[in-house]
Write a protein that holds these residues in place. Structure first.
Motif, mmCIF file in Angstrom:
data_model
loop_
_atom_site.group_PDB
_atom_site.id
_atom_site.type_symbol
_atom_site.label_atom_id
_atom_site.label_comp_id
_atom_site.label_asym_id
_atom_site.label_seq_id
_atom_site.Cartn_x
_atom_site.Cartn_y
_atom_site.Cartn_z
ATOM 1 N N LEU A 447 0.817 -1.198 0.000
ATOM 2 C CA LEU A 447 0.000 0.000 0.000
ATOM 3 C C LEU A 447 0.859 1.259 0.000
ATOM 4 O O LEU A 447 0.539 2.255 -0.670
ATOM 5 C CB LEU A 447 -0.925 -0.017 1.224
ATOM 6 C CG LEU A 447 -2.134 0.910 1.187
ATOM 7 C CD1 LEU A 447 -2.918 0.756 -0.094
ATOM 8 C CD2 LEU A 447 -3.018 0.635 2.388
ATOM 9 N N ALA A 448 1.958 1.214 0.726
ATOM 10 C CA ALA A 448 2.890 2.348 0.720
ATOM 11 C C ALA A 448 3.451 2.572 -0.673
ATOM 12 O O ALA A 448 3.531 3.710 -1.153
ATOM 13 C CB ALA A 448 4.025 2.082 1.719
ATOM 14 N N LEU A 449 3.837 1.477 -1.326
ATOM 15 C CA LEU A 449 4.377 1.585 -2.687
ATOM 16 C C LEU A 449 3.307 2.072 -3.655
ATOM 17 O O LEU A 449 3.568 2.912 -4.524
ATOM 18 C CB LEU A 449 4.926 0.235 -3.134
ATOM 19 C CG LEU A 449 6.166 -0.266 -2.379
ATOM 20 C CD1 LEU A 449 6.437 -1.723 -2.690
ATOM 21 C CD2 LEU A 449 7.381 0.577 -2.736
ATOM 22 N N LYS A 450 2.100 1.557 -3.522
ATOM 23 C CA LYS A 450 1.006 1.963 -4.402
ATOM 24 C C LYS A 450 0.702 3.448 -4.252
ATOM 25 O O LYS A 450 0.387 4.143 -5.211
ATOM 26 C CB LYS A 450 -0.260 1.161 -4.098
ATOM 27 C CG LYS A 450 -0.233 -0.266 -4.605
ATOM 28 C CD LYS A 450 -0.387 -0.324 -6.094
ATOM 29 C CE LYS A 450 -0.505 -1.768 -6.563
ATOM 30 N NZ LYS A 450 -0.487 -1.864 -8.019
ATOM 31 N N THR A 451 0.746 3.937 -3.020
ATOM 32 C CA THR A 451 0.444 5.345 -2.763
ATOM 33 C C THR A 451 1.359 6.251 -3.575
ATOM 34 O O THR A 451 0.934 7.275 -4.108
ATOM 35 C CB THR A 451 0.605 5.662 -1.262
ATOM 36 O OG1 THR A 451 -0.230 4.775 -0.513
ATOM 37 C CG2 THR A 451 0.208 7.092 -0.958
ATOM 38 N N ILE A 452 2.615 5.836 -3.694
ATOM 39 C CA ILE A 452 3.584 6.634 -4.443
ATOM 40 C C ILE A 452 3.463 6.398 -5.937
ATOM 41 O O ILE A 452 3.351 7.337 -6.740
ATOM 42 C CB ILE A 452 5.019 6.309 -3.972
ATOM 43 C CG1 ILE A 452 5.211 6.783 -2.532
ATOM 44 C CG2 ILE A 452 6.055 6.964 -4.889
ATOM 45 C CD1 ILE A 452 6.500 6.345 -1.903
ATOM 46 N N PHE A 453 3.423 5.124 -6.348
ATOM 47 C CA PHE A 453 3.503 4.818 -7.779
ATOM 48 C C PHE A 453 2.195 5.020 -8.528
ATOM 49 O O PHE A 453 2.202 5.140 -9.742
ATOM 50 C CB PHE A 453 4.017 3.395 -7.986
ATOM 51 C CG PHE A 453 5.477 3.250 -7.699
ATOM 52 C CD1 PHE A 453 6.416 3.972 -8.421
ATOM 53 C CD2 PHE A 453 5.920 2.413 -6.698
ATOM 54 C CE1 PHE A 453 7.766 3.851 -8.150
ATOM 55 C CE2 PHE A 453 7.271 2.284 -6.418
ATOM 56 C CZ PHE A 453 8.197 3.013 -7.146
ATOM 57 N N SER A 454 1.076 5.079 -7.819
ATOM 58 C CA SER A 454 -0.197 5.312 -8.522
ATOM 59 C C SER A 454 -0.197 6.672 -9.199
ATOM 60 O O SER A 454 -0.921 6.891 -10.169
ATOM 61 C CB SER A 454 -1.368 5.216 -7.538
ATOM 62 O OG SER A 454 -1.272 6.226 -6.551
ATOM 63 N N LYS A 455 0.629 7.609 -8.734
ATOM 64 C CA LYS A 455 0.713 8.926 -9.351
ATOM 65 C C LYS A 455 1.472 8.885 -10.674
ATOM 66 O O LYS A 455 1.358 9.777 -11.493
ATOM 67 C CB LYS A 455 1.433 9.903 -8.401
ATOM 68 C CG LYS A 455 0.798 10.030 -7.033
ATOM 69 C CD LYS A 455 1.650 10.922 -6.134
ATOM 70 C CE LYS A 455 1.103 10.965 -4.719
ATOM 71 N NZ LYS A 455 1.956 11.800 -3.834
ATOM 72 N N HIS A 456 2.274 7.835 -10.873
ATOM 73 C CA HIS A 456 3.183 7.797 -12.023
ATOM 74 C C HIS A 456 2.862 6.707 -13.042
ATOM 75 O O HIS A 456 3.331 6.771 -14.173
ATOM 76 C CB HIS A 456 4.623 7.579 -11.534
ATOM 77 C CG HIS A 456 5.076 8.593 -10.518
ATOM 78 N ND1 HIS A 456 5.545 9.834 -10.874
ATOM 79 C CD2 HIS A 456 5.095 8.541 -9.160
ATOM 80 C CE1 HIS A 456 5.856 10.506 -9.766
ATOM 81 N NE2 HIS A 456 5.589 9.744 -8.726
ATOM 82 N N GLN A 457 2.060 5.704 -12.645
ATOM 83 C CA GLN A 457 1.878 4.542 -13.517
ATOM 84 C C GLN A 457 0.846 4.745 -14.614
ATOM 85 O O GLN A 457 0.903 4.093 -15.634
ATOM 86 C CB GLN A 457 1.488 3.312 -12.679
ATOM 87 C CG GLN A 457 2.624 2.786 -11.841
ATOM 88 C CD GLN A 457 2.161 1.646 -10.957
ATOM 89 O OE1 GLN A 457 1.439 1.837 -9.994
ATOM 90 N NE2 GLN A 457 2.570 0.447 -11.309
ATOM 91 N N GLY A 458 -0.125 5.624 -14.426
ATOM 92 C CA GLY A 458 -1.140 5.845 -15.441
ATOM 93 C C GLY A 458 -2.172 4.740 -15.526
ATOM 94 O O GLY A 458 -2.904 4.641 -16.504
ATOM 95 N N ILE A 459 -2.243 3.871 -14.500
ATOM 96 C CA ILE A 459 -3.243 2.795 -14.507
ATOM 97 C C ILE A 459 -4.624 3.411 -14.275
ATOM 98 O O ILE A 459 -4.805 4.256 -13.402
ATOM 99 C CB ILE A 459 -2.943 1.754 -13.413
ATOM 100 C CG1 ILE A 459 -1.581 1.115 -13.650
ATOM 101 C CG2 ILE A 459 -4.031 0.690 -13.357
ATOM 102 C CD1 ILE A 459 -1.493 0.257 -14.876
#
Length: 566
Positions: A447-459
């Protein structure tokens, strides 16, 4: 985002149609009601492994269809769809999957039949499903370098572009050198072949558009009699006693007389005169053509033979004379290269060494940029983990080839090999993220990783399937807030048994089972405010809903509203 989802005859689902919104959608309900079945259906929709067991008992096939909206024209789904020849109009893409009771699967994207592999590639840009026991994108160490590059944004992208410019040239020279260093016998065979081809093309002495000219001449010779008769008849109709020219001349003479009497006929006289002289010129031209027409029986055979020769060359070397000549020019250069192989090899080796030096500089610059952003990523991850009450956890972006000149290899994305390492307990060594045991800790890490990478992945959409299992209290509240933070940047759907997560929902769907005519089926209901309070109370108490649990539920919703505002 996923806007509409239709599921028919899937497991215990008879038929449901769901509409989704942006933000956080929570799915709750009793165990076995069908929450995970809905997620399973979405998983199949984006290319998951299917089976006849998914088809509802007694039905011929299961049908799953989803409508996705892509507001951003730069969304990676556009490029992926274009790669497979699929048009996306008005930012809408429809995925459909039918699974028959025999196990056969039919996949469609915007109405076009596709393979499961194609649907999986397109689906991977739209949905990311993360369950407690699944190794998803963030658990795949081969994708960690890509995630770091996404986090670094334009800074890393500019360094990567500079590297790629040199890398493309390096690859081209490497391929040329490899061809020249191939088996000597194969090279000799290749030289014999292309020298024969070159001689065949040169001996033909081709001219551009020669085949078109020959086809025109062939047409005339094949229809010589028809052409001659037509021209002769045309000429005879114009020239000769009491023929066209005579009558036109007679008309012109009488009009001259009329014009002398009445000037108004001057215009008519001029028109007839012009027509007469035009016909006279035409008659002279026809006569000249007739005088030049001469049938040569042998000429037709020569043309046929030449066209056969040209067509034979086109079958071998190109679809037109221009392409045949271009091929001849290419093999002429190749012959010169093979004949003077040693000097060319030396020249390419020198060029390759120079490019390797340039590539090393660009690769090192790319590594420096990545290391800078790796430090920033580490700080961000530690901050997120601290908020999830994992302040003792250590995270590190490891550069596996750092300082290892022997194992460094030039690849399209540089020479770096990156993997995320983590340690959840003080004194324990850092281990690869992919080796961390699943459970409550893994849920928080992900969840910590998702919080950061959801801004950059474009999913487009992220689905959490009971990732909050095994947590409670303040950790549960922190997880709820983190899930909501992810939902700020991506549509999030979450199956949860935590009342704290349910309270943060923008949309709350209650999943239940009903029985009718001896069959069980899943029912989905969107909860209104009062119904949310009842459901959250049930999640708090487990069985009996009391005034105290109702007050607690209202308090959770009020707290969630305050957190959302901030």
């Amino acid at each position: 985002m996923l806007q509409e989802l239709s599921i028919k005859n899937f497991a215990i689902i008879d038929s449901i149609a769901l509409s989704f919104e942006e933000g956080l959608t929570v799915l709750s309900g009793e165990t076995g009601a069908g929450k995970s079945i809905i997620i399973d259906a979405i998983h199949l929709l984006v290319g998951g492994r299917g089976s006849s067991e998914f088809v509802r008992h007694g039905e011929k096939k299961a049908e799953i269809e989803g409508l996705f909206l892509l507001d951003d024209p730069r969304h990676p789904c556009h490029a992926k769809a274009s790669e497979f020849g699929i048009d996306i109009e008005e930012g809408m893409i429809v995925l459909r999957r039918d699974i028959s009771s025999t196990g056969k699967s039919v996949c469609r994207v915007n109405g076009k039949l596709v393979t499961i592999a194609t649907m999986r590639e397109i689906g991977s840009t739209l949905i990311d499903i993360h369950g407690q026991h699944e190794h998803q994108e963030l658990m795949n160490e081969h994708l960690h370098l890509t995630l770091l590059d996404q986090f670094g944004g334009k800074d890393i992208a500019s360094s990567l572009t500079a590297y790629l410019d040199v890398f493309e040239e390096y690859q081209t020279v490497s391929r040329q050198l490899k061809r020249l260093n191939e088996n000597e016998q194969e090279m000799a065979h290749r030289l014999d072949l292309i020298q024969f081809q070159q001689k065949e093309i040169q001996d033909a002495e081709l001219r551009l558009h020669e085949d078109d000219e020959l086809q025109d001449e062939k047409l005339k010779l094949v229809n010589f009699e028809k052409l001659y008769e037509a021209l002769q008849t045309s000429y005879d109709s114009l020239r000769g006693e009491r023929k066209g020219m005579d009558w036109a001349g007679l008309a012109m003479g009488h009009l001259e007389t009329a014009a002398e009497v009445d000037a108004q006929f001057g215009g008519t006289l001029e028109s007839v005169s012009s027509a007469y002289y035009i016909l006279e010129d035409a008659a002279h031209a026809i006569r000249a053509e007739l005088d030049q027409l001469e049938f040569e029986p042998g000429r037709l055979d020569m043309i046929e033979s030449r066209l056969n020769e040209i067509n034979g060359l086109k079958r071998k070397y190109g679809s037109s004379i221009e392409e045949v000549l271009a091929y001849g020019s290419r093999i002429e250069e190749e012959i010169e290269t093979i004949v003077n192989k040693d000097s060319h090899v030396q020249q390419l080796q020198d060029q390759l060494r120079s490019l390797e030096n340039d590539l090393s500089v660009e690769a090192e610059n790319l590594t420096i940029a990545r290391k800078k952003w790796a430090k920033k990523l580490t700080v961000s991850i530690h901050e997120q983990l601290k908020q999830l009450y994992m302040d003792k956890t250590k995270f590190e972006v490891k550069f596996l080839t750092d300082g290892d000149a022997v194992n460094r290899k030039f690849k399209r994305d540089g020479w770096d090999e990156v993997e995320f390492y983590i340690s959840t307990n003080p004194g324990e060594p850092l281990k690869p993220l992919s080796k961390v045991a699943s459970g409550g800790e893994l849920s928080r890490i992900m969840l910590a990783l998702k919080t950061i990478f959801s801004k950059h992945q474009g999913i487009t959409s992220i689905i959490f399937d009971e990732v909050d299992t095994g947590v409670s209290g303040r950790v549960a509240q922190s997880i709820a807030e983190k899930i909501y933070q992810v939902a700020v940047h991506s549509q999030v759907m979450c199956i949860s048994h935590l009342p704290q997560v349910a309270a943060m929902a923008d949309c709350h769907l209650f999943i239940s089972k009903k029985q009718a005519n001896g069959r069980t089926s899943t029912k989905v209901k969107r909860l209104e405010e009062n119904e949310k309070i009842q459901e959250i109370s049930r999640m708090i108490s487990g069985v009996e809903i009391t005034d105290l649990t109702l007050e607690h539920a209202k308090e959770l919703l009020h707290l969630a509203g305050s957190i959302k505002e901030t």
